[in-house]
Design a protein around this motif. Structure first.
Motif, PDB file in Angstrom:
ATOM      1  N   ILE A 142      39.523  30.965  43.500  1.00 17.03           N
ATOM      2  CA  ILE A 142      38.338  31.284  42.702  1.00 17.03           C
ATOM      3  C   ILE A 142      38.429  30.506  41.397  1.00 17.03           C
ATOM      4  O   ILE A 142      39.469  30.505  40.740  1.00 17.03           O
ATOM      5  CB  ILE A 142      38.272  32.796  42.400  1.00 17.03           C
ATOM      6  N   THR A 143      37.329  29.830  41.046  1.00 12.90           N
ATOM      7  CA  THR A 143      37.345  29.077  39.796  1.00 12.90           C
ATOM      8  C   THR A 143      36.178  29.537  38.952  1.00 12.90           C
ATOM      9  O   THR A 143      35.175  29.993  39.484  1.00 12.90           O
ATOM     10  CB  THR A 143      37.144  27.573  40.040  1.00 12.90           C
ATOM     11  N   SER A 144      36.310  29.429  37.664  1.00 15.84           N
ATOM     12  CA  SER A 144      35.152  29.652  36.823  1.00 15.84           C
ATOM     13  C   SER A 144      35.427  29.470  35.355  1.00 15.84           C
ATOM     14  O   SER A 144      36.585  29.443  34.946  1.00 15.84           O
ATOM     15  CB  SER A 144      34.554  31.023  37.045  1.00 15.84           C
TER      16      SER A 144
ATOM     17  N   LEU B 160      37.578  36.916  35.536  1.00 13.56           N
ATOM     18  CA  LEU B 160      38.130  36.174  36.652  1.00 13.56           C
ATOM     19  C   LEU B 160      39.199  37.017  37.364  1.00 13.56           C
ATOM     20  O   LEU B 160      39.262  37.066  38.597  1.00 13.56           O
ATOM     21  CB  LEU B 160      38.747  34.882  36.103  1.00 13.56           C
ATOM     22  N   ASP B 161      40.021  37.698  36.599  1.00 12.08           N
ATOM     23  CA  ASP B 161      41.037  38.579  37.186  1.00 12.08           C
ATOM     24  C   ASP B 161      40.397  39.692  37.989  1.00 12.08           C
ATOM     25  O   ASP B 161      40.840  40.032  39.081  1.00 12.08           O
ATOM     26  CB  ASP B 161      41.885  39.238  36.088  1.00 12.08           C
TER      27      ASP B 161
ATOM     28  N   GLY C 185      39.220  38.388  41.134  1.00 11.26           N
ATOM     29  CA  GLY C 185      40.360  38.151  42.025  1.00 11.26           C
ATOM     30  C   GLY C 185      40.786  39.441  42.694  1.00 11.26           C
ATOM     31  O   GLY C 185      41.009  39.500  43.903  1.00 11.26           O
TER      32      GLY C 185
ATOM     33  N   ILE D 232      43.290  35.532  49.049  1.00 15.70           N
ATOM     34  CA  ILE D 232      43.154  34.751  47.823  1.00 15.70           C
ATOM     35  C   ILE D 232      44.491  34.135  47.429  1.00 15.70           C
ATOM     36  O   ILE D 232      45.514  34.810  47.454  1.00 15.70           O
ATOM     37  CB  ILE D 232      42.561  35.638  46.711  1.00 15.70           C
TER      38      ILE D 232
ATOM     39  N   VAL E 255      43.488  32.255  41.070  1.00 20.46           N
ATOM     40  CA  VAL E 255      42.273  32.075  40.279  1.00 20.46           C
ATOM     41  C   VAL E 255      42.542  30.974  39.260  1.00 20.46           C
ATOM     42  O   VAL E 255      43.633  30.879  38.713  1.00 20.46           O
ATOM     43  CB  VAL E 255      41.874  33.380  39.552  1.00 20.46           C
TER      44      VAL E 255
ATOM     45  N   SER F 254      41.062  29.280  35.824  1.00 23.54           N
ATOM     46  CA  SER F 254      40.116  29.402  34.729  1.00 23.54           C
ATOM     47  C   SER F 254      39.791  27.993  34.233  1.00 23.54           C
ATOM     48  O   SER F 254      40.683  27.230  33.903  1.00 23.54           O
ATOM     49  CB  SER F 254      40.792  30.240  33.654  1.00 23.54           C
TER      50      SER F 254
ATOM     51  N   THR G  96      48.832  38.630  40.572  1.00 20.54           N
ATOM     52  CA  THR G  96      48.105  37.982  39.479  1.00 20.54           C
ATOM     53  C   THR G  96      48.878  38.045  38.168  1.00 20.54           C
ATOM     54  O   THR G  96      48.352  37.666  37.122  1.00 20.54           O
ATOM     55  CB  THR G  96      46.721  38.645  39.298  1.00 20.54           C
TER      56      THR G  96
ATOM     57  N   HIS H 246      48.955  35.035  35.822  1.00 19.25           N
ATOM     58  CA  HIS H 246      47.685  34.514  35.313  1.00 19.25           C
ATOM     59  C   HIS H 246      47.018  35.499  34.383  1.00 19.25           C
ATOM     60  O   HIS H 246      46.044  35.169  33.731  1.00 19.25           O
ATOM     61  CB  HIS H 246      46.710  34.232  36.461  1.00 19.25           C
ATOM     62  N   SER H 247      47.466  36.728  34.391  1.00 22.99           N
ATOM     63  CA  SER H 247      46.700  37.736  33.696  1.00 22.99           C
ATOM     64  C   SER H 247      47.586  38.649  32.871  1.00 22.99           C
ATOM     65  O   SER H 247      48.486  39.304  33.380  1.00 22.99           O
ATOM     66  CB  SER H 247      45.916  38.549  34.742  1.00 22.99           C
TER      67      SER H 247
END
Ligand code: C2E
Ligand code: CA
Ligand code: CA
Length: 417
Positions: free
Chosen positions: A85-87, A94-95, A98, A108, A111, A113, A345, A348-349
């Motif tokens: 998932i990108t955005s 985004l998390d 996900g 998945i 993600v 960012s 995650t 990333h989070s």
């Protein structure tokens, strides 16, 4: 220079920013993937069906399109491709996206960012295309054949023909890396459809009173495989290695809340253990947080009796339920398992890291063993060690494997035969 990957990996990108899309294409092609780029959801879904990509990247925010809707449609279509998932939205959104993708059963891989670096994308692609070791099972959320429609009669037949198999996923101590035990996970090897993952049949079996029969078959297979590893006469050298550090290998088995109504369960379990000369303390029953709360009183009785016989209990998927902390503390669990959506995650989070750490702290302060599942990278394993989590389970350590492959893995990882 990067090593080319398997030529049959196909990467489908949905992004409305041509620069970003083309950059992703270059990176993926450099890695040896075939790629396709589109900015139209309609083309994307068509390619999904006819080109059958193994990997997809979806930009969540595009004009005239709702990214959440796209994910829902992917899930409804039973999409088995590995999803990135990108955005450009904030990391929190985004998390959350996900986590919702994971809950929908999508596979998945990460993600990203925006703006992300080539290295970040490359790492996700390389990590998710590495061949699985022999004997290991593919991505967990995959159903069997596309559009597979399992019905009750199929499950009954599967049970009577004993088509269910068990795979094992190792759990290790975060600090020492020593083996602590395994989680038994059921697989159905259907003569026509091939392997079928539990997501396609557990719920149906639960709803129609077949789950106890299934649990019995899982226990038959898993205990028969596991008991000899522990028994003195045939003890596996890796079990001895762990025992020298005070760890008795354990086997975790998932049980459904429905099974808590089965009053003879405990007697049968004790009888099995006696027959196999296996100490009940070697067995851990994993119950999901929500299922244990469905009927707290009945759960309390049965779970207390299980504990009194020496079996251990683990709260599975912790952090995803809605139970009160009080109820949780009242039930006699000995282990708490942090849900994989937070663990996966964690790097990333910040939010996920906070949740993981809070659960680990909570578990420790209640005197519970803490386990993190969904450990996919060395980085996450390091983080878990730092925050004092006891055990780790996940693809970084090993995928769920057949009994035989698990024995090979033990020999290789710990250098014994
Ligand atoms: P669970 O108990 O939460 O099991 C963990 C799931 O996470 C397994 O999926 C496992 O393959 C997967 N997993 C482990 N490590 C990683 C990782 O690093 N990354 C990712 N993405 N996934 C990881 P599986 O085998 O498909 O099982 C799904 C669920 O089916 C289980 O979730 C459990 O609730 C249920 N289940 C499996 N076997 C049985 C069984 O014998 N009886 C019952 N009642 N339920 C079962
Ligand atoms: Ca489990
Ligand atoms: Ca779990």
């Amino acid at each position: 220079m990067t090593t080319p990957m398997h030529p049959t990996h196909r990467f489908l990108i949905l992004d409305d920013d041509p620069l970003v899309g083309q950059t992703m294409q270059f990176i993926a092609e450099d890695l040896g993937l075939e790629t396709r780029l589109t900015n139209s959801p309609a083309d994307f879904f068509e390619a999904l069906e006819f080109w059958a990509p193994t990997h997809i990247a979806v930009d969540l925010i595009m004009p005239d399109m709702d990214g959440v809707q796209v994910m829902k449609q992917l899930a409804d279509n039973g999409c088995k491709a590995r999803l990135i998932i990108t955005s450009g939205v904030g990391a929190r959104v985004l998390d959350a996206a996900g986590r919702s993708a994971i809950e929908r059963g999508l596979d998945i891989v990460g993600v990203l960012s925006k703006p992300f670096t080539a290295g970040e994308l490359r790492r996700l692609l390389v990590g998710s295309t590495a061949p699985a070791p022999a004997g290991s099972s593919p991505a967990t959320t995959a159903a069997a054949a596309p559009g597979l429609d399992i019905d009750l009669a199929d499950i009954r037949q599967g049970l009577s023909r004993r088509e269910f198999r068990v795979v094992y996923q190792p759990k290790i101590a975060c600090e020492s890396g020593l083996l602590s035990g395994f989680e038994a996970l059921v697989r159905w090897v259907h003569p026509d459809y091939g392997p079928i993952w539990p997501a396609s049949f557990i719920q149906l079996a639960e709803e129609h009173g077949l789950i106890d029969a299934l649990t019995e078959q899982v226990l038959d297979l898993a205990l028969e495989w596991f008991a000899p590893l522990c028994s003195e006469a045939t003890r596996h050298p890796v079990a001895a290695l762990s025992a020298a550090a005070g760890i008795d290998l354990s086997l975790s088995v998932n049980i459904s809340a429905k099974t808590l109504n089965d009053l003879d369960l405990i007697d049968r379990l004790v009888e099995r253990c006696t027959r196999l000369q296996l100490a009940p303390a070697r067995l851990i029953f994993e119950l999901t947080e929500t299922s244990a709360m469905d009927n707290p009183m009945a759960s309390l009785d049965l779970l207390t009796r299980l504990r009194m016989k020496g079996f251990h209990l683990s709260i599975d998927d912790f952090g995803t339920g809605f139970s009160s902390l009080l109820q949780l503390v009242r039930l006699p669990f000995s282990e708490i398992k942090v849900d994989k959506s937070f663990v996966m995650t964690a790097m990333h989070s910040e939010e996920s890291r906070t949740v993981v750490k809070s659960i680990v702290d909570l578990g420790r302060s209640l005197g519970l063993r803490t386990v993190a599942e969904g450990v996919e990278t060395a980085e996450v394993l390091g983080f878990l060690g730092n925050i004092g989590c006891h055990l780790a389970q996940g693809f970084h350590i090993a995928r769920p494997m057949t009994g035989e492959a698990t024995l090979r893995w033990m020999g290789e990882r710990y250098g014994v035969t």
